[in-house]
Motif scaffolding. Structure first.
Motif, short mmCIF file in Angstrom:
data_model
loop_
_atom_site.label_atom_id
_atom_site.label_comp_id
_atom_site.label_asym_id
_atom_site.label_seq_id
_atom_site.Cartn_x
_atom_site.Cartn_y
_atom_site.Cartn_z
N VAL A 37 0.84 -1.21 0.00
CA VAL A 37 0.00 0.00 0.00
C VAL A 37 0.87 1.26 0.00
CG1 VAL A 37 -1.66 1.36 1.33
CG2 VAL A 37 -1.99 -1.12 1.08
N ASN A 38 1.88 1.29 0.86
CA ASN A 38 2.77 2.45 0.90
C ASN A 38 3.48 2.67 -0.43
OD1 ASN A 38 2.18 3.07 3.57
ND2 ASN A 38 3.83 1.80 4.38
N ASP A 39 3.83 1.57 -1.09
CA ASP A 39 4.49 1.65 -2.39
C ASP A 39 3.56 2.32 -3.41
OD1 ASP A 39 5.59 -0.32 -0.67
OD2 ASP A 39 6.70 -1.18 -2.33
N SER A 40 2.27 1.94 -3.38
CA SER A 40 1.30 2.54 -4.28
C SER A 40 1.15 4.04 -4.03
CB SER A 40 -0.07 1.86 -4.12
OG SER A 40 -0.07 0.57 -4.69
N ILE A 41 1.15 4.42 -2.76
CA ILE A 41 1.03 5.84 -2.41
C ILE A 41 2.23 6.62 -2.96
CG2 ILE A 41 1.03 7.48 -0.50
CD1 ILE A 41 -0.55 5.37 1.11
N ILE A 42 3.42 6.04 -2.84
CA ILE A 42 4.62 6.69 -3.37
C ILE A 42 4.51 6.88 -4.88
CG2 ILE A 42 7.09 6.35 -3.82
CD1 ILE A 42 7.27 5.07 -1.03
N PHE A 43 4.01 5.86 -5.58
CA PHE A 43 3.87 5.97 -7.03
C PHE A 43 2.83 7.02 -7.41
CE2 PHE A 43 5.49 1.41 -7.21
CZ PHE A 43 6.76 1.80 -7.60
N ILE A 44 1.77 7.13 -6.64
CA ILE A 44 0.77 8.17 -6.89
C ILE A 44 1.39 9.56 -6.74
CG2 ILE A 44 -1.34 9.25 -5.98
CD1 ILE A 44 -2.36 6.42 -5.38
N VAL A 45 2.20 9.71 -5.71
CA VAL A 45 2.89 10.99 -5.49
C VAL A 45 3.82 11.30 -6.66
CG1 VAL A 45 4.59 12.19 -4.05
CG2 VAL A 45 2.73 10.90 -2.98
N LEU A 46 4.53 10.28 -7.17
CA LEU A 46 5.43 10.48 -8.30
C LEU A 46 4.66 10.85 -9.56
CD1 LEU A 46 8.02 7.58 -7.80
CD2 LEU A 46 8.45 10.04 -7.66
N ILE A 47 3.52 10.22 -9.77
CA ILE A 47 2.68 10.57 -10.93
C ILE A 47 2.28 12.04 -10.86
CG2 ILE A 47 0.45 10.19 -12.04
CD1 ILE A 47 0.72 7.23 -11.22
#
Length: 214
Positions: free
Chosen positions: A34-44
């Motif tokens: 889940v944290n990994d997904s949040i990081i990718f959303i921030v990068l997007i």
């Protein structure tokens, strides 16, 4: 280039994909991703709002987002049992670093000469090493995650895909026995290099052989 409506749509779809992956992570009880997904959303969001600063293209923005997705598909156990002919961990390192090398190339492209020159060679080398720097930063982040979280799934713990192929280790002694830490890190860096190199080659062909202006 300046972002347009298509880029907004791509960003929206990318964020939606990772929101779905968050929901799936809870559904299959592999919430470490889940944290990994949040990081990718921030990068997007970061690359969307700085789109013109990076001189991004729509295709490259989409490719960057796509390169993030395989990591979070680890919720389906791919890091332990890869569905392709190479370890899933190698696959998830190759494409993101390839995307970053292409981004750095495009960022430096306005400063390159129209014909290949020593100055252009140095700028291409900067793009390559910058992408490799992203790769080494990721390795350090993974190690920091292990020091904090220990063993488990996701990018911030030592779990499936971090040891030898098909092995899950749960103790420091097992890491040493299988050579997981050393071998995994070095293979990650090797695939990072191949990904960055391929990205640079593609962008160089586009600039100097195909002569594309965008």
């Amino acid at each position: 280039m300046v972002r347009g409506k298509r880029d907004k749509l791509i960003a929206f779809i990318g964020i939606l994909i990772f929101l779905v992956l968050i929901a799936l992570a809870y559904l299959v009880n592999v919430t470490a991703f889940v944290n990994d997904s949040i990081i990718f959303i921030v990068l997007i969001l970061f690359f969307y709002f700085t789109f013109d600063k990076w001189n991004l293209s729509t295709a490259l923005f989409a490719f960057l987002i796509l390169s993030f997705i395989p990591h979070n598909l680890g919720i389906f156990g791919y890091y332990l049992n890869s569905p392709i002919f190479i370890q899933w961990d190698h696959f998830t390192h190759f494409f993101p670093i390839m995307a970053f090398s292409m981004i750095f190339f495009r960022f430096l492209k306005p400063y390159m000469d129209d014909r290949f020159s020593f100055k252009t060679f140095l700028l291409i080398l900067v793009a390559l090493t910058a992408a490799l720097g992203i790769g080494t930063f990721i390795e350090k982040a993974e190690f920091a995650g292990f020091l904090i979280n220990g063993f488990g799934e996701g990018g911030f713990a030592f779990g499936a895909g971090d040891a030898c192929a098909g092995q899950v280790v749960t103790t420091i002694e097992e890491i040493d026995a299988f050579g997981g830490g050393w071998f995994n890190t070095m293979w990650d860096l090797i695939y990072n290099f191949f990904g960055a190199l391929i990205g640079i080659i593609i962008m160089s062909i586009s600039k100097f052989i195909l002569k594309k202006t965008n």
